[in-house]
Design a protein around this motif. Structure first.
Motif, mmCIF file in Angstrom:
data_model
loop_
_atom_site.group_PDB
_atom_site.id
_atom_site.type_symbol
_atom_site.label_atom_id
_atom_site.label_comp_id
_atom_site.label_asym_id
_atom_site.label_seq_id
_atom_site.Cartn_x
_atom_site.Cartn_y
_atom_site.Cartn_z
ATOM 1 N N SER A 65 -2.508 -3.730 -3.903
ATOM 2 C CA SER A 65 -1.630 -4.059 -2.567
ATOM 3 C C SER A 65 -2.291 -5.492 -2.188
ATOM 4 O O SER A 65 -1.002 -6.173 -1.950
ATOM 5 C CB SER A 65 -1.829 -3.338 -1.551
ATOM 6 O OG SER A 65 -3.370 -3.494 -0.853
ATOM 7 N N ARG A 81 -7.848 -4.411 -4.485
ATOM 8 C CA ARG A 81 -6.696 -3.399 -4.271
ATOM 9 C C ARG A 81 -5.211 -3.980 -5.104
ATOM 10 O O ARG A 81 -5.088 -5.172 -4.716
ATOM 11 C CB ARG A 81 -6.620 -2.894 -2.951
ATOM 12 C CG ARG A 81 -7.614 -2.226 -2.609
ATOM 13 C CD ARG A 81 -7.455 -1.814 -1.027
ATOM 14 N NE ARG A 81 -6.849 -0.845 -0.825
ATOM 15 C CZ ARG A 81 -7.116 0.523 -0.699
ATOM 16 N NH1 ARG A 81 -8.638 0.830 -1.038
ATOM 17 N NH2 ARG A 81 -6.143 1.711 -0.790
ATOM 18 N N GLU A 113 0.822 -1.261 -0.080
ATOM 19 C CA GLU A 113 0.097 -0.208 -0.040
ATOM 20 C C GLU A 113 0.902 1.287 0.034
ATOM 21 O O GLU A 113 0.594 1.975 -0.625
ATOM 22 C CB GLU A 113 -0.976 -0.011 1.193
ATOM 23 C CG GLU A 113 -2.272 -0.655 1.271
ATOM 24 C CD GLU A 113 -3.022 -0.310 0.201
ATOM 25 O OE1 GLU A 113 -3.261 1.119 -0.055
ATOM 26 O OE2 GLU A 113 -3.868 -0.868 -0.469
#
Ligand SMILES: N[C@@H](CCC(=O)N[C@@H](CS)C(=O)NCC(=O)O)C(=O)O
Length: 244
Positions: free
Chosen positions: A232, A230, A22
């Motif tokens: 990440s 996401r 992230e």
């Protein structure tokens, strides 16, 4: 320089890899095989993490252990792409999720996994005598005692049921939170979401239907879809067993 001591499929290691991804921080991998080679119990690693578990982070020669502490440390030291709410109340809520991930979710999924995954895996790799001497190598008194008790007596159906009920309670708490909030600690994705996500994947991987019934907990199902989408998540989960 950041070096992460971790195991590819460990939930606690995944929390840290999610945070690193992230925040787009570069890191060096030091894979510790906690299953077949038991590298976590080697004296050199126990010097790094005296609890004999992963993960551990090395930053410019300093060692940080405990996944919840590591992810907050990373957010402190690398403030860009902050993963903690600015508002103090929401930050407190975030820390409650970190605490719940460790003291309720991690603890109870470990109990449920014992008969299903840990015993068959250990029996495949080690004789009973070897399993006992492996337990005796564990550095922490409490963990050693818990593992010895499980090894001798197993995990009873009652213990498994209580652990499942505790996890159901945690999942219901998530659903109630996500009815009013986009993410667990407010309007932004945070360390709270990171600390919980690897356990949801573990529930799914273990096929624990009562915990991943998204018809019953639609808000959590939607949250889980957004987490998995996401970049990440994709990056953290792409780290596979380097010994295969
Ligand atoms: N509270 C610790 C828990 C660490 C932990 O239990 N790690 C597991 C993997 S998720 C481990 O290394 N287990 C090795 C073993 O029990 O033999 C943290 O959050 O870092």
């Amino acid at each position: 320089m950041l070096k992460l001591y971790h195991f590819w499929s460990s939930t606690c290691s995944r929390k840290v890899r999610l945070t690193l991804a992230e925040k787009e921080i570069d890191w060096v991998s030091h894979h510790i095989d906690i299953v077949s080679k038991l590298e976590n119990l080697e004296p050199n690693y126990v010097k790094i993490n005296p609890n004999g578990v992963v993960p551990a982070l090395e930053h410019d020669g300093k060692i940080i252990i405990e996944s919840n502490v590591i992810i907050e440390y990373l957010d402190d030291v690398f403030p860009e792409n902050s993963l903690r709410p600015k508002n103090s109340y929401q930050r407190a809520l975030m820390r409650l999720w970190l605490d719940l991930a460790e003291t309720k979710i991690h603890k109870n999924i470990n109990i449920i996994s014992y008969n299903k995954r840990h015993v068959p895996r250990a029996n495949q790799l080690f004789s009973k005598e070897e399993q006992l001497s492996n337990i005796e190598r564990f550095p922490g008194i409490e963990k050693r005692a818990v593992m010895l008790k499980r090894f001798k007596n197993g995990v009873s159906n009652d213990d498994e049921k209580l652990a499942t009920d505790c996890l159901v309670e945690a999942m219901d708490q998530m659903e109630r939170t996500l009815v009013n909030s986009e993410w667990l600690a407010g309007t932004d994705f945070s360390l709270a979401d990171i600390a919980i996500a690897p356990f949801i994947e573990r529930f799914e991987a273990n096929g624990i239907e009562t915990l991943v019934d998204w018809g019953k907990r639609p808000k959590t199902g939607n949250w889980w879809k957004r987490v998995q989408g996401r970049p990440s998540f994709i990056e953290a989960y792409s780290f596979q067993d380097p010994n295969k």
